[in-house]
Design an enzyme around this catalytic site. Structure first.
Site, PDB file in Angstrom:
ATOM      1  N   LYS B  75      38.405  37.813  40.201  1.00  0.00           N
ATOM      2  CA  LYS B  75      37.851  39.060  40.742  1.00  0.00           C
ATOM      3  C   LYS B  75      38.521  40.207  40.004  1.00  0.00           C
ATOM      4  O   LYS B  75      39.733  40.145  39.735  1.00  0.00           O
ATOM      5  CB  LYS B  75      38.142  39.126  42.253  1.00  0.00           C
ATOM      6  N   SER B 150      33.309  42.119  49.635  1.00  0.00           N
ATOM      7  CA  SER B 150      33.379  42.768  48.342  1.00  0.00           C
ATOM      8  C   SER B 150      33.456  41.786  47.163  1.00  0.00           C
ATOM      9  O   SER B 150      33.173  42.177  46.035  1.00  0.00           O
ATOM     10  CB  SER B 150      34.611  43.677  48.286  1.00  0.00           C
ATOM     11  N   SER B 174      35.914  39.872  52.952  1.00  0.00           N
ATOM     12  CA  SER B 174      35.441  39.951  51.568  1.00  0.00           C
ATOM     13  C   SER B 174      35.444  38.647  50.777  1.00  0.00           C
ATOM     14  O   SER B 174      34.887  38.593  49.688  1.00  0.00           O
ATOM     15  CB  SER B 174      36.241  41.003  50.797  1.00  0.00           C
TER      16      SER B 174
END
Lengths: 477, 483
Positions: B75, B150, B174
């Site tokens: 990420k 997210s 997330s």
């Protein structure tokens, strides 16, 4: 109207640690800009602070020295404000739960002892520096200082004059240096002071509105800045004005304070507990460990010097303001086995004067405790007189020789041989019959003349007590 | 090759069936083919191939770990040395990290291959990946829907087989929410289990990195590498790391599952309820006992979260000021102008909204009413979980109120968007571990089952998930066009 001044001080003490409070970067002063700022100090994305345990130890040492409550639970908080030399946009400090609680410090002003309350002391990180010169209208940022550990020591508003404020600041300065928690280098900003100053009509119990004077970094300026501010406030009130709560900056060149920001312009720092750091927990074992290694504090040492060594107040005070000086005294005393007052007089007198003149600290003294002890031994056993000793001291200061070597080399050994002294006395009496008559007719003062003559003849090496005794006998004849 | 599990891939590499370079090239090709999903912000092709060459040599020397030569993606919230680390924001679009996050360092040491940096909501603030400066990520199950957020890029990349596995971070859901929407397995570990060093902070007391992969078995392998005490993170916990794969096959007989009545009220849509009921029945068949539990303070989770998280973020994001790194506005006239325009132009709308909310909540006169009160609620919610977990071993529930919603559907309505995390946020407030596993489909879109355990019980959660995945195949479904 008679006015009373009320002063409280906030003092930022830079803690003497090798590395920063939340990173492993060095705290050494004076490096090239930004060479001692690591990722954490730069506030890069993703970095996290890790508490340097040494700062906790130093804060606890300080707390114990002022007999303060040491918080078993203290919390780091974020103080939010934007400034280019504050890399994270917040300073990690302590707010609701400082590590050191209420304590006190005794000061002396004009022979009167007064106890000044210390509200709290808390750990925090220093910011960097903004450099406005030589960047052609731009500002340079040096983050070497960012993250340097500070202990902010906040006093109660207990001081009533600039003199008291200076005495407190000096006492605190001596204490942190004595404890070895701060190097005390004021030019480098290791000990900085903000003063909260207000005035009120004498007899009034409530405080007047205060102004905070920022950034006063010498004892001289503290006194001047406070006195100036007091005058300003009194004049303002007497002319029908009102003191407003504000932050003022002291300008040492113009010797005046000027407004920096008012209460309305003040930042809302939005303190909240820093979620990146755990609360600091201090247990009894940790405290006991520190206590066991705590040096004897100045107050206790002074008392001991007075009782054990029979020193007077002044000598005991001077010798105990600095730990190296006190250690020097005790080492010299032990090595020389001399009378403590003699030892104290030599250190606070001739040695201190010579060090002052040369701009040296006791730790840099050219005369080691051992060599001074060698001199004191010869004074104590009457090998040399006090006067000759001063001569030997001069040589000790300049050469690595011992007192014994100097005495032998220069033939300074005191003459105690009665025969030799008597012979000289006889000669002097014979040469100065007029003075003998005067003495015998009751002019005692003439005695000093004879002593002087004998000593001169014997190049100061005669034992003064012996000279006195023999002279008296002969003159009374 | 892209359909194999991590264990199968490691076996293939060691047996010489394929090399890490071949495997890496295969994934790089797939990433190019499916660029339109927008799962990656940066593809690190060169680094990946270098990593793969080193990995092949290591495997040849017999010095490989379970992850040596395996292509993974990070990420874009984790700092990667000499590689752009944007956090999904314009303000860091030019930021090349000068150091590795601890998590990245651990994967490097294990010999994993870095394919690239995955798209995400800006600063991890969002539930749909639509707040990213780099644009929305499309859900491979239906490109008109969101992948969740997210960690939307992570969810989409793993589901579309554009990486063997990925990392994510979870502040309010997330990892779990995109895992649910993308039909993969995602674990949010106990707060403090995985180092946060080098993981760009959103809300420090809630943020936790974790693995996202296709199965619980793969997640166990990833967590093994990610977990552990880090002296650089004071909030990481100094507790030994168990062998997460060792207990995967433990039987579940006697397992006590709690279903919070607050999770299964009439508010839960009936299709979701039915899907979850089927999943829970599987557990009954595996020998588990199911009982209802109650956590009365759960309803306060969203308001408490939207005080605490913005408060922390308002301070965490102050360092993005245009002074030392990141975006700086053009020709600032003075300091205030530099600050206001750099931040005003550099941050997106949702980030600004949360900074403002947080600043407000911490202000003098509001601090007690908001921040202090929210912290009290947080304590109550933790206590609810602790109490429930004395009665049962794990708590199960939905991950999301609905399957993936349409791109553009909720972005204009922040409250509606915030409510999509209603089942996940409380777990972050309590700091507990939880995972999301695929448990069925509604209209062709995956549905996740959430399993919440006690502190540091990740091994147990993985065991429970793995047993389910032995008797179901939801986790093996592949979206059309990505087989």
């Amino acid at each position: 109207m008679e006015w009373e001044t009320v002063i409280g001080l906030e003092i930022h003490t830079q803690l003497a640690t090798q590395s920063k409070i939340f990173s492993g970067a060095s705290t050494a002063y004076g490096a090239e800009p930004n060479t001692q700022a690591c990722a954490v100090d730069l506030g890069l994305p993703g970095v996290l602070p890790v508490l340097n345990e040494e700062t906790v130890r130093l804060a606890v040492i300080f707390g114990m020295a002022i007999e303060a409550h040491i918080a078993p639970y203290s919390v780091f908080a974020r103080k939010n404000y934007f400034y280019p030399d504050l890399p994270k946009g917040y300073q990690i400090s302590q707010m609701d739960h400082p590590i050191v609680g209420q304590g006190h410090l005794d000061i002396e002003v004009e022979g009167v002892t007064k106890r000044i309350g210390i509200t709290r002391a808390h750990l925090e990180e220093d910011a960097g520096k903004s450099l406005h010169e030589s960047f052609h209208g731009l500002t340079g940022i040096d983050l070497n200082r960012a993250g340097t550990p500070l202990l902010e020591i906040v006093s109660e508003p207990d001081m009533r004059s600039a003199k008291e404020a200076v005495a407190y600041m000096r006492k605190l300065y001596e204490l942190v240096r004595y404890l070895g928690i701060c190097d005390g280098n004021m030019q480098e900003g290791s000990f900085r002071c903000d003063a909260n100053v207000s005035v009120r009509p004498k007899g009034q119990s409530t405080f007047g509105t205060r102004a905070e004077i920022k950034n006063i970094n010498s004892f001289k300026f503290v006194e001047k800045a406070i006195n100036h501010e007091v005058e300003r406030q009194i004049e303002l009130i007497e002319n029908g004005g009102k003191v407003v709560q504000e932050t003022r900056l002291y300008d040492s060149v113009k010797d005046e304070t000027r407004s920096m920001r008012s209460k309305e312009e003040a930042n809302d720092y939005r303190y909240f507990p820093d979620p990146d750091l755990l609360p600091v927990l201090i247990d009894e074992a940790f405290k006991a460990q520190i206590k066991a290694h705590l040096p004897e504090l100045p107050q206790a040492k002074k008392l001991r010097f007075k009782t054990d060594y029979q020193l007077d107040e002044e000598s005991a005070t001077i010798l105990t303001t600095s730990r190296p000086l006190a250690d020097y005294f005790e080492a010299t005393l032990k090595a020389s086995q001399s009378e403590p007052r003699l030892c104290a007089n030599w250190i606070t007198g001739d040695l201190s004067a010579a060090l002052n003149k040369a701009g040296l600290e006791i730790t840099d003294s050219p005369i080691s405790d051992e060599r001074l002890a060698g001199l004191l031994k010869r004074i104590s056993d009457n090998t040399i007189s006090g006067k000759i000793a001063k001569q030997v001291f001069e040589v000790l200061w300049q050469s690595p020789a011992t007192a014994d070597e100097i005495i032998a080399e220069q033939g300074l050994k005191q003459i105690t041989d009665t025969g030799a002294i008597e012979a000289i006395i006889d000669k002097i009496i014979a040469d100065n019959q007029g003075q003998v008559e005067q003495y015998r007719s009751g002019k005692d003062k003439v005695f000093a003349f004879f002593v002087g003559q004998v000593m001169k003849e014997m190049k100061g090496k005669a034992n003064p007590a012996e000279v006195n005794k023999l002279l008296k006998n002969k003159l009374q004849g | 090759m892209h359909t194999k599990s991590l264990t199968e891939l490691a076996h293939g590499l060691r047996s010489g069936e394929f090399s890490s370079v071949e495997l890496t090239q295969h994934f790089l090709k797939r990433i190019k083919q499916h660029q339109d999903l927008n799962a990656y912000i940066t593809v690190t092709e060169e680094t990946a191939l270098q990593n793969a060459i080193v990995a092949d040599a290591r495997i040849a020397n017999g010095q490989s770990t379970a992850l040596t030569g395996i292509p993974i993606a990070q990420k874009d919230i984790f700092c990667t040395l000499d590689i752009k680390t944007s956090c999904g924001s314009k303000i860091l679009d030019n930021f090349i990290a000068p150091y590795n996050a601890t998590v990245v360092e651990k994967f490097n040491l294990a010999g994993a291959v870095l394919l690239g940096k995955l798209n995400m909501d800006e600063f991890a603030m969002g539930s749909s990946n639509e707040t990213s400066y780099y644009g929305a990520v499309k859900n491979p199950w239906n490109i008109n829907t969101v992948p969740g957020g997210s960690s939307g890029g992570s969810g989409a990349a793993v589901a579309a087989r554009l990486a063997a596995c990925a990392t994510g971070t979870d502040t309010g859901g997330s990892i779990r929410q995109p895992a649910a929407h993308c039909g993969i397995t995602g674990l949010k570990p106990t707060y403090g289990r995985v180092s946060r060093y080098g993981m760009i902070a959103y809300a420090s007391s809630l943020d936790q990195g974790g693995p996202m992969a296709r199965s619980a078995e793969d997640v166990a392998i990833l967590l093994q590498t990610m977990a552990g005490f880090d002296p650089k993170d004071s909030t990481s916990v100094d507790l030994s790391v168990p062998d997460y794969s060792a207990g995967l096959n433990n039987p579940l007989a006697g397992l006590k599952i709690g279903l919070p009545k607050e999770f299964f009220s009439n508010d839960l849509n009936s299709d979701m309820a039915a899907t979850l009921e089927t999943a829970i029945n599987e557990y009954r068949k595996l020998g588990a006992e199911v009982k209802e539990v109650s956590m009365p303070n759960l309803r306060l989770a969203i308001p408490a979260y939207y005080v605490i998280a913005p408060a922390e973020c308002s301070a965490n994001l102050s360092r993005f000021d245009g002074v030392r790194f990141g975006y700086r506005c053009e020709n600032p006239v003075d300091l205030t102008d530099l600050y206001t325009r750099s931040r005003g132009e550099g941050f997106g709308k949702e980030v600004k909204r949360r900074i403002l909310m947080g600043t407000y909540a911490l202000s003098t006169g509001y601090y007690d009413a908001y921040y202090v009160k929210a912290q009290k609620i947080r304590r109550l919610i933790s206590d609810d979980f602790k109490m429930a977990l004395t009665e049962v071993d794990v708590i199960m529930g939905p991950v999301t109120p609905t399957p993936a919603f349409g791109i553009g559907e909720k972005i204009a309505d922040p409250i509606e968007m915030y409510l999509s995390d209603i089942y996940t946020i409380a777990i972050n407030l309590a700091g507990l571990p939880a995972l999301s596993i695929p448990a069925g489909f509604i209209n062709g879109l995956p549905v996740g089952l959430q399993i919440i355990g006690n502190y540091f019980s990740e091994d147990r959660l993985l065991n429970i998930a793995h047993q389910y995945q032995q008797v179901t195949d939801w986790h093996q479904h592949t979206p059309k066009g990505f087989e």
